[in-house]
Design a protein around this motif. Structure first.
Motif, PDB file in Angstrom:
ATOM      1  N   GLU A   1       0.764  -1.150  -0.129  1.00 11.51           N
ATOM      2  CA  GLU A   1      -0.256   0.007   0.042  1.00 11.51           C
ATOM      3  C   GLU A   1       0.858   1.434  -0.273  1.00 11.51           C
ATOM      4  OE1 GLU A   1      -0.114  -2.277   3.005  1.00 11.51           O
ATOM      5  OE2 GLU A   1      -0.483  -1.788   4.586  1.00 11.51           O
ATOM      6  N   HIS A   2       1.746   1.006   0.240  1.00  7.79           N
ATOM      7  CA  HIS A   2       2.553   2.153   0.465  1.00  7.79           C
ATOM      8  C   HIS A   2       3.847   2.405  -0.628  1.00  7.79           C
ATOM      9  CE1 HIS A   2       0.521   3.833   3.644  1.00  7.79           C
ATOM     10  NE2 HIS A   2       1.012   2.196   4.603  1.00  7.79           N
TER      11      HIS A   2
ATOM     12  N   CYS B   1      -0.917  10.578   1.031  1.00  8.38           N
ATOM     13  CA  CYS B   1      -1.363   9.268   1.521  1.00  8.38           C
ATOM     14  C   CYS B   1      -1.780   9.604   3.442  1.00  8.38           C
ATOM     15  CB  CYS B   1      -0.790   8.179   0.885  1.00  8.38           C
ATOM     16  SG  CYS B   1      -0.356   7.159   1.976  1.00  8.38           S
TER      17      CYS B   1
ATOM     18  N   CYS C   1       0.040   8.607   5.987  1.00  6.25           N
ATOM     19  CA  CYS C   1       1.495   7.462   6.060  1.00  6.25           C
ATOM     20  C   CYS C   1       2.589   8.802   6.210  1.00  6.25           C
ATOM     21  CB  CYS C   1       2.105   6.516   5.344  1.00  6.25           C
ATOM     22  SG  CYS C   1       2.062   6.961   3.625  1.00  6.25           S
TER      23      CYS C   1
ATOM     24  N   CYS D   1       1.166   6.588  -3.117  1.00  6.93           N
ATOM     25  CA  CYS D   1       1.492   5.757  -2.419  1.00  6.93           C
ATOM     26  C   CYS D   1       0.179   5.006  -3.536  1.00  6.93           C
ATOM     27  CB  CYS D   1       1.509   5.256  -1.165  1.00  6.93           C
ATOM     28  SG  CYS D   1       2.596   6.061  -0.266  1.00  6.93           S
TER      29      CYS D   1
HETATM   30 ZN   LIG Z   1       1.066   5.708   1.957  1.00 10.92          ZN
END
Ligand SMILES: [Zn+2]
Length: 379
Positions: free
Chosen positions: A239-240, A250, A252, A257
């Protein structure tokens, strides 16, 4: 196999396990078949069967069709001798499932309960779990344990979440559950749980790539019949993977991502409506704008699959919340897109779709205690 130095008690246990394991694998068998296939004496097999039956592990009901002589009694394991519960915790709700010793789903429920790192939350969750058990009249002694799948990376010792930016559950601890529930508890990363279920359903795969298409995207890698955890527990975090450094933000903290293109949330945002409505309209009207959004989603997924397949040359399984919405035509389109720019041709049977939808992580988590129960038998 009689091992040198094995004590009588160990040998008895060994034989008992062997008989139980055989019945488990055969699903239906007869006494003579056990004698023949395990090459054990009739009296040893009879004695083991009597003990297993007395202890409630197996049952003898009905008869096989006669092949001439006396009809043979059908022997099976008692499928709910032990029940394993799985929870799938998400931001706004949690899923709960019960599975039997074959990993078959006995019950599922979705409970709306927004996640907050507080006493009230964990107490309410525990009460809901107790009610689930009570409503279905599961005897507490049958429950082998409760395994909890949550978003976030779990510490290598399994006691806490060490990274949980999506739900803000970095403080979540195994003891938050185990101190409130009178059962053994276990904590797992939900995409790894999903991979466990797909592996259980496809034991023939030595390796595989799992795409968990949940509200947030998840990924997992299977190698050597096991979910690859990694040195810091973050193997398979597809996912990243950044596919466009200038792409959307994202959660994060980075941009572009895969999460921002291939999560169910990303599809929902692009469609501007709930996923259920999106597919309902798409499947009934084939509205060009919706079709374009869906194709765009599939194009990104194909891009990810094509690239990751260069890292792990294995079958790919589409799993999780969006999986039940994939139709044959979508799988065909996805395969075409994967192959369009690929160095290597992916065959149709290498691209699969899971069939447990939103309950996938909870069911996968539940397999933990079922395998615990079976492991002394299986190994
Ligand atoms: Zn991410």
């Amino acid at each position: 196999m009689k091992e040198k130095g094995m004590t009588t008690i160990n040998l008895k246990k060994f034989n008992r396990n062997k008989v139980y394991q055989y019945i488990y694998q055969q699903k239906e068998t007869s006494k003579l078949q056990i004698v023949r296939d395990l090459q054990m004496g009739l009296s040893t097999v009879s004695q083991n069967l009597n003990e297993l039956e007395q202890d409630g592990l197996i049952c003898r009901n009905g008869y096989f069709e006669s092949t001439g002589g006396r009809k043979a009694q059908i022997i099976r394991i008692v499928e709910d001798f032990r029940i394993s519960l799985g929870l799938g915790i998400l931001k706004d709700m949690f899923h709960i499932v019960a599975v039997n010793l074959y990993g078959e789903v006995m019950a599922t429920e979705t409970i709306e309960l927004p996640y907050v790192n507080s006493d009230t939350y964990y107490t309410s969750l525990a009460e809901n779990v107790e009610t689930f058990i009570l409503n279905r009249q599961y005897e507490p002694e049958k429950i082998e344990g409760i395994s909890i799948a949550t978003q976030g990376i779990i510490s290598p010792d399994g006691t806490a979440v060490i990274y949980g930016d999506i739900m803000g559950n970095t403080q979540m601890k195994l003891s938050d559950f185990s101190s409130r529930l009178p059962y053994s508890c276990h904590l797992e990363h939900d995409s790894k749980s999903a991979a466990d279920l797909e592996l259980w359903n496809h034991p023939q795969f030595d390796s595989a790539l799992i795409f968990l298409l949940n509200p947030n995207l998840g990924g997992a890698i299977i190698t050597n019949h096991k979910v690859h955890q990694g040195k810091h527990m973050h193997s398979g975090l597809f996912e990243h993977i950044c596919i466009d450094p200038n792409g959307p933000d994202c959660y994060c903290g980075h941009r572009g991502c895969l999460e921002t293109y291939c999560s169910a949330n990303a599809l929902k945002a692009a469609a501007g409506m709930p996923i259920k409505d999106f597919f309902k309209i798409l499947h009934t009207t084939q509205t060009p704008t919706l079709l374009r959004i869906w194709r765009d989603y599939l194009d990104h997924l194909a891009f990810a699959i094509r690239n990751l397949n260069l890292v792990i040359d294995s079958p790919v399984i589409i799993s999780g919340y969006l999986a039940p919405y994939f139709r044959n035509a979508d799988m065909q389109y996805l395969l075409e897109k994967i192959n369009e720019q690929s160095l290597f041709h992916m065959e149709e049977d290498q691209l699969l779709v899971g069939n447990h939808g939103q309950y996938t992580p909870a069911i996968g988590a539940a397999l933990y205690y079922l395998k615990e129960f079976l492991s002394p038998v299986i190994s």
